[in-house]
Write a protein that holds these residues in place. Sequence first.
Motif, PDB file in Angstrom:
ATOM      1  N   GLY A 104       0.613  -1.687  -0.534  1.00 25.63           N
ATOM      2  CA  GLY A 104       0.012   0.289  -0.235  1.00 25.63           C
ATOM      3  C   GLY A 104       0.935   1.183  -0.064  1.00 25.63           C
ATOM      4  O   GLY A 104       1.571   1.289   0.443  1.00 25.63           O
ATOM      5  N   PHE A 105      -0.066   2.309  -0.457  1.00 28.59           N
ATOM      6  CA  PHE A 105       1.256   3.275  -0.238  1.00 28.59           C
ATOM      7  C   PHE A 105      -0.158   4.436   0.101  1.00 28.59           C
ATOM      8  O   PHE A 105      -1.034   5.019  -0.634  1.00 28.59           O
ATOM      9  N   THR A 106       0.808   6.123   0.311  1.00 31.58           N
ATOM     10  CA  THR A 106      -0.530   6.993   1.493  1.00 31.58           C
ATOM     11  C   THR A 106       0.282   8.522   1.446  1.00 31.58           C
ATOM     12  O   THR A 106       1.437   7.449   1.276  1.00 31.58           O
ATOM     13  N   GLN A 107      -0.056   9.015   0.979  1.00 33.50           N
ATOM     14  CA  GLN A 107       0.288  10.109   0.496  1.00 33.50           C
ATOM     15  C   GLN A 107      -0.664  11.290   1.181  1.00 33.50           C
ATOM     16  O   GLN A 107      -1.749  11.472   1.171  1.00 33.50           O
ATOM     17  N   LEU A 108       0.014  12.057   2.594  1.00 36.75           N
ATOM     18  CA  LEU A 108      -0.356  13.153   2.860  1.00 36.75           C
ATOM     19  C   LEU A 108       0.204  14.851   1.790  1.00 36.75           C
ATOM     20  O   LEU A 108       1.437  15.008   2.289  1.00 36.75           O
ATOM     21  N   ASN A 109      -0.186  15.780   2.018  1.00 34.42           N
ATOM     22  CA  ASN A 109      -0.471  16.882   1.104  1.00 34.42           C
ATOM     23  C   ASN A 109      -0.371  18.161   2.570  1.00 34.42           C
ATOM     24  O   ASN A 109      -1.503  18.000   2.358  1.00 34.42           O
ATOM     25  N   GLY A 110       0.284  18.829   3.181  1.00 33.46           N
ATOM     26  CA  GLY A 110      -0.528  20.117   4.006  1.00 33.46           C
ATOM     27  C   GLY A 110       0.456  21.073   3.782  1.00 33.46           C
ATOM     28  O   GLY A 110       1.396  20.848   3.081  1.00 33.46           O
ATOM     29  N   SER A 111      -0.412  22.351   4.015  1.00 33.76           N
ATOM     30  CA  SER A 111       0.366  23.419   4.292  1.00 33.76           C
ATOM     31  C   SER A 111      -0.119  24.339   5.319  1.00 33.76           C
ATOM     32  O   SER A 111      -1.477  24.479   4.915  1.00 33.76           O
ATOM     33  N   TYR A 112       0.789  25.252   5.658  1.00 34.66           N
ATOM     34  CA  TYR A 112       1.114  25.994   6.843  1.00 34.66           C
ATOM     35  C   TYR A 112       0.919  27.371   6.335  1.00 34.66           C
ATOM     36  O   TYR A 112       2.134  27.599   6.134  1.00 34.66           O
ATOM     37  N   ASP A 113       0.215  28.138   6.757  1.00 35.75           N
ATOM     38  CA  ASP A 113       0.344  29.550   6.086  1.00 35.75           C
ATOM     39  C   ASP A 113       0.554  30.606   7.644  1.00 35.75           C
ATOM     40  O   ASP A 113      -1.136  30.271   8.184  1.00 35.75           O
ATOM     41  N   PHE A 114       1.506  31.279   7.940  1.00 35.32           N
ATOM     42  CA  PHE A 114       1.700  31.636   9.143  1.00 35.32           C
ATOM     43  C   PHE A 114       2.293  33.019   9.109  1.00 35.32           C
ATOM     44  O   PHE A 114       2.194  34.094   9.809  1.00 35.32           O
ATOM     45  N   THR A 115       2.005  33.872   7.639  1.00 32.87           N
ATOM     46  CA  THR A 115       2.329  34.841   6.888  1.00 32.87           C
ATOM     47  C   THR A 115       1.466  36.310   8.476  1.00 32.87           C
ATOM     48  O   THR A 115       2.247  36.987   9.263  1.00 32.87           O
ATOM     49  N   ASP A 116       0.194  35.760   8.554  1.00 35.24           N
ATOM     50  CA  ASP A 116      -0.198  36.729   9.934  1.00 35.24           C
ATOM     51  C   ASP A 116      -0.010  36.325  11.078  1.00 35.24           C
ATOM     52  O   ASP A 116      -0.073  37.514  12.256  1.00 35.24           O
ATOM     53  N   THR A 117       1.267  35.761  11.890  1.00 35.97           N
ATOM     54  CA  THR A 117       1.306  35.949  12.919  1.00 35.97           C
ATOM     55  C   THR A 117       2.805  37.083  13.271  1.00 35.97           C
ATOM     56  O   THR A 117       2.613  37.614  14.743  1.00 35.97           O
ATOM     57  N   ASN A 118       2.641  37.179  11.996  1.00 34.21           N
ATOM     58  CA  ASN A 118       4.252  38.732  12.431  1.00 34.21           C
ATOM     59  C   ASN A 118       5.203  38.613  13.407  1.00 34.21           C
ATOM     60  O   ASN A 118       5.604  39.631  13.712  1.00 34.21           O
ATOM     61  N   PHE A 119       5.647  37.273  13.731  1.00 34.03           N
ATOM     62  CA  PHE A 119       6.572  36.851  13.761  1.00 34.03           C
ATOM     63  C   PHE A 119       8.021  37.599  13.500  1.00 34.03           C
ATOM     64  O   PHE A 119       8.630  37.942  14.317  1.00 34.03           O
ATOM     65  N   ILE A 120       7.794  37.555  11.719  1.00 35.15           N
ATOM     66  CA  ILE A 120       8.856  38.143  11.000  1.00 35.15           C
ATOM     67  C   ILE A 120       8.442  38.975   9.922  1.00 35.15           C
ATOM     68  O   ILE A 120       7.383  38.555   9.375  1.00 35.15           O
ATOM     69  N   ASP A 121       9.386  39.757  10.216  1.00 32.15           N
ATOM     70  CA  ASP A 121       8.370  40.611   8.429  1.00 32.15           C
ATOM     71  C   ASP A 121       8.732  39.922   7.271  1.00 32.15           C
ATOM     72  O   ASP A 121       9.651  38.781   7.489  1.00 32.15           O
ATOM     73  N   GLY A 122       7.888  39.675   5.819  1.00 34.68           N
ATOM     74  CA  GLY A 122       8.318  39.689   5.415  1.00 34.68           C
ATOM     75  C   GLY A 122       6.726  39.084   4.348  1.00 34.68           C
ATOM     76  O   GLY A 122       5.753  39.254   4.959  1.00 34.68           O
ATOM     77  N   GLU A 123       6.830  38.413   3.280  1.00 35.96           N
ATOM     78  CA  GLU A 123       5.180  37.874   2.659  1.00 35.96           C
ATOM     79  C   GLU A 123       4.754  36.388   2.013  1.00 35.96           C
ATOM     80  O   GLU A 123       6.069  35.784   2.546  1.00 35.96           O
ATOM     81  N   ASN A 124       3.811  35.810   1.910  1.00 32.26           N
ATOM     82  CA  ASN A 124       3.892  34.954   1.940  1.00 32.26           C
ATOM     83  C   ASN A 124       4.172  33.548   2.449  1.00 32.26           C
ATOM     84  O   ASN A 124       4.953  32.572   1.841  1.00 32.26           O
ATOM     85  N   GLN A 125       4.443  33.700   3.855  1.00 31.40           N
ATOM     86  CA  GLN A 125       4.990  32.430   4.949  1.00 31.40           C
ATOM     87  C   GLN A 125       4.460  32.090   5.025  1.00 31.40           C
ATOM     88  O   GLN A 125       3.492  32.081   5.926  1.00 31.40           O
ATOM     89  N   ARG A 126       5.340  30.400   4.520  1.00 33.77           N
ATOM     90  CA  ARG A 126       4.328  29.041   4.537  1.00 33.77           C
ATOM     91  C   ARG A 126       4.726  27.977   4.586  1.00 33.77           C
ATOM     92  O   ARG A 126       6.516  28.379   4.045  1.00 33.77           O
ATOM     93  N   ILE A 127       5.122  26.618   5.337  1.00 33.19           N
ATOM     94  CA  ILE A 127       5.173  25.484   5.068  1.00 33.19           C
ATOM     95  C   ILE A 127       4.394  24.334   4.031  1.00 33.19           C
ATOM     96  O   ILE A 127       3.383  24.611   4.557  1.00 33.19           O
ATOM     97  N   ASP A 128       5.009  24.276   3.226  1.00 35.93           N
ATOM     98  CA  ASP A 128       4.163  23.237   2.122  1.00 35.93           C
ATOM     99  C   ASP A 128       4.658  21.740   2.726  1.00 35.93           C
ATOM    100  O   ASP A 128       6.214  21.579   2.588  1.00 35.93           O
ATOM    101  N   THR A 129       4.074  20.355   2.900  1.00 36.27           N
ATOM    102  CA  THR A 129       4.321  18.971   3.263  1.00 36.27           C
ATOM    103  C   THR A 129       4.101  18.487   1.926  1.00 36.27           C
ATOM    104  O   THR A 129       2.826  18.554   2.139  1.00 36.27           O
ATOM    105  N   ARG A 130       5.225  17.292   2.036  1.00 39.14           N
ATOM    106  CA  ARG A 130       4.355  15.729   1.375  1.00 39.14           C
ATOM    107  C   ARG A 130       5.089  15.094   2.033  1.00 39.14           C
ATOM    108  O   ARG A 130       6.591  15.419   2.074  1.00 39.14           O
ATOM    109  N   ILE A 131       4.586  13.665   2.963  1.00 43.86           N
ATOM    110  CA  ILE A 131       4.794  13.163   3.371  1.00 43.86           C
ATOM    111  C   ILE A 131       3.966  11.565   2.763  1.00 43.86           C
ATOM    112  O   ILE A 131       3.239  11.732   2.164  1.00 43.86           O
TER     113      ILE A 131
END
Length: 335
Positions: free
Chosen positions: A211-238
């Motif tokens: 069997g094969f399984t894949q998870l696709n996830g994205s977490y956008d933390f731009t609005d947390t304002n911990f660091i200046d910048g734009e479009n700050q996110r994490i893209d994950t493929r497992i």
Amino acid sequence: MKKTLLVASFLLAGGFAAAQSNVNDLLAAGLNDAERFTNDYLSPVSEGTIFSLSGSWLNTATAKPLGGFEISIVGSMAGFKNKEEKKSFVLNTADYENLRFEDGSTSKSVATALGDIEGVRVVVEDENGFFSESFELPSGLASENINFLPAAYIQVGVGLVKGTEVKARFLPKIQTDDVAVSLFGFGLLHEFTSHIPANRLFPVSISGFIGFTQLNGSYDFTDTNFIDGENQRIDTRISGWSFQAMAATRLPVINFYGGLGYVTGKSDTDVLGTYTVTSGPFQTTYEDPFSINKQASGATATLGTKLKLGFFRLHVDYTLAEFNLLSAGINFGFR
């Protein structure tokens, strides 16, 4: 904070969510140091998620006959409460360009994304020692009393030709303002005992599965304002492959199953967007700063039981692996 960590851990972004308030500090140490630390910090949660997603495929070794089907809602937890070696790693300042411990130590154990070590302070300084800044390294999920990595999905099995069953699992895309996650997988079971003459008289089924399984996830933390910048996110493929040999009893109501298997998989996590460092000796802007890759594999051993009451079934099992896995499911089937 606990809710954010729980959701993010399912995405593998959990480790980074725990560290997001330190983003500016980590990048202030320089890109190479930030990447090295983040790789060691996230590595155990990547490994645990691979084992969690690749398990819980089977609740019997008996293939359904042509046209038979079963729909299941499955949930699992990969525990790490007693996995101290997964909750910390040794940070040696000799491996870093600009990072040292505030107390002068050259190496010590610090928390991974699964850990609970707190209060470890480090100093970032330039090569001439003219400028330095200290900050505290992030802790992990255990500091929030979270000691497992969860997974949940819908799974379907349909009988094909004699002794063969095709399986699929999925989690429809779930999206909020900052989190998106989806899952899909497919598998094939073949029952070897279906080729034995008068196999219905044989009380045990023996089968093989892939069997094969894949998870696709994205977490956008731009609005947390911990660091200046734009479009700050994490893209994950497992993604993970599962190979199993399974045996199970063939009784009318209660059955027991067990098997041996092997899991192998990988995760790819991209830190994306622009990040403007406004403190420390290396104030600059990074674009899509780095990616973290992890591979994991290992043997598994599963033991479980299944209760069948006509159309309705329940199952629970436990898998011994690098990350032990407790799974349970509600099943609805025909034949």
